[in-house]
Motif scaffolding. Structure first.
Motif: not given
Length: 361
Positions: A259, A263, A286-289
């Motif tokens: 991740p 990013e 997980r990726v949180d963008l």
């Protein structure tokens, strides 16, 4: 009649691999038996051993291979006994919706041999990626065999069967790198270095290699990187922007599969630029963008599966470039080893000591 050969198997999750006697059946309709000449030790084989792919033990490991077709089953026209081939794990079906739309490189129904190779006691083996090439001979679907120039080195040619093709294809096929583009590659293992080489082949004007180890960056520079960034000591996003006029790269290839590096790739690309994920993540990642950034930066976020390659198209072309001296596949062969040295090769690979150990049979 069925043949007995020696092969490398993984019996249980995390257990050291071992040499075992493998029974290889005669090829059935649409199948081929291949005498393996060389097979690279790939991270995917280690994932199989660690149970990271599935739990269908025991596995017959090895998939990044080249060899000679020994025999074929009924109805096989793609290859014939005596052909020098690279094995692939994308034997296209010709019938699925992707194939029918003229996009066989995205075939959704690739296939393997229908018969199973076994241990001496009849236990069925699961071949890694449907190939199982850490063995003197293996049984595959004929469509998994791609005929190429027999003058090519088996050790170098086999690497196109997985990692090198994944990297080159991530740049050329998925990222659509073209003349004059700026490209950044995050992660300089075998796949990342192949992406560097692919970007160079495509005519990229600036190729920025990013890693946390200087020795890997030195290797990347030797394969075509024009600039290097050690992200252990330098912010890679700011460094890539600084090397591209403050804008970011046209194409950023993430070859780590984490991740935090994804990013970095996302923010290191120019507006309307492309991110290509070719590094393999684990299921829990997980990726949180911010969605506004996904929208506002435009461009494309892509995943590259096997470099979006079509083996029948790409393998012969790349082998021709290799034979012409324009694609240095030999640079990826760090060492050649025997079948009984695969376990030690996993350790070297995990420690980052090699690009590829290649089993020679």
């Amino acid at each position: 009649m069925p043949q007995q050969v020696q092969g490398v198997i993984a019996r249980a999750k995390g257990a050291a691999v071992e040499i075992a006697t493998i029974t290889v059946p005669d090829p059935g309709p649409g199948e081929a038996v291949v005498r393996v000449q060389a097979c690279g030790v790939c991270h995917t084989d280690l994932h199989y051993r660690e149970g990271g792919v599935n739990d269908e033990f025991p596995f017959l490991l090895g998939h990044e291979a080249s060899g000679i077709v020994e025999s074929v089953g009924e109805g096989v026209t793609e290859v014939a006994p005596g052909d020098f081939v690279i094995l692939n794990w994308r034997a296209v079906c010709g019938e699925c919706r992707a194939c029918e739309r003229g996009r066989p490189q995205y075939c959704f129904n690739t296939h393997n041999a229908k018969q199973r190779m076994t241990l001496e006691d009849g236990t069925e083996l699961t071949p890694a990626l449907g190939i199982g090439a850490f063995a003197e001979k293996t049984l595959v679907a004929a469509g998994q065999c791609t005929k190429v120039d027999p003058e090519a080195s088996p050790a170098a040619a086999g690497l196109l069967g997985c990692g090198v093709m994944a990297g080159i294809g991530a740049a050329i096929n998925t990222g659509n790198v073209t003349r004059g583009d700026s490209v950044a590659v995050i992660g300089c293992g075998g796949v990342g270095d192949a992406a560097v080489m692919g970007a160079r082949l495509a005519g990229a004007s600036k190729i920025i290699a990013v890693d946390v180890e200087d020795r890997k960056l030195d290797t990347a520079r030797g394969l075509g990187a024009t600039h290097t960034v050690n992200s252990r000591t330098t912010d890679p996003v700011e460094a890539i922007r600084g090397l591209t006029g403050g804008f970011g790269a046209d194409v950023v290839i993430e070859a780590v599969g984490r991740p935090e590096t994804y990013e970095q790739a996302f923010y290191a690309r120019d507006l309307a630029g492309t991110v290509v994920l070719v590094g393999v993540p684990t299921p829990e990642m997980r990726v949180d963008l911010p969605l506004i950034d996904v929208f506002g930066r435009g461009g494309a976020l892509k995943s590259s599966w096997y470099g979006d390659c079509l083996p029948s198209r790409d393998f012969p072309m790349l082998i021709d470039l290799y034979r012409q001296g324009r694609l240095d596949l030999d640079a990826f062969v760090t060492e050649t080893i025997a079948l009984d040295e695969v376990e030690q090769a996993f350790t070297k690979m995990h420690d980052g000591d090699v690009l590829r150990s290649v089993v020679i049979l």
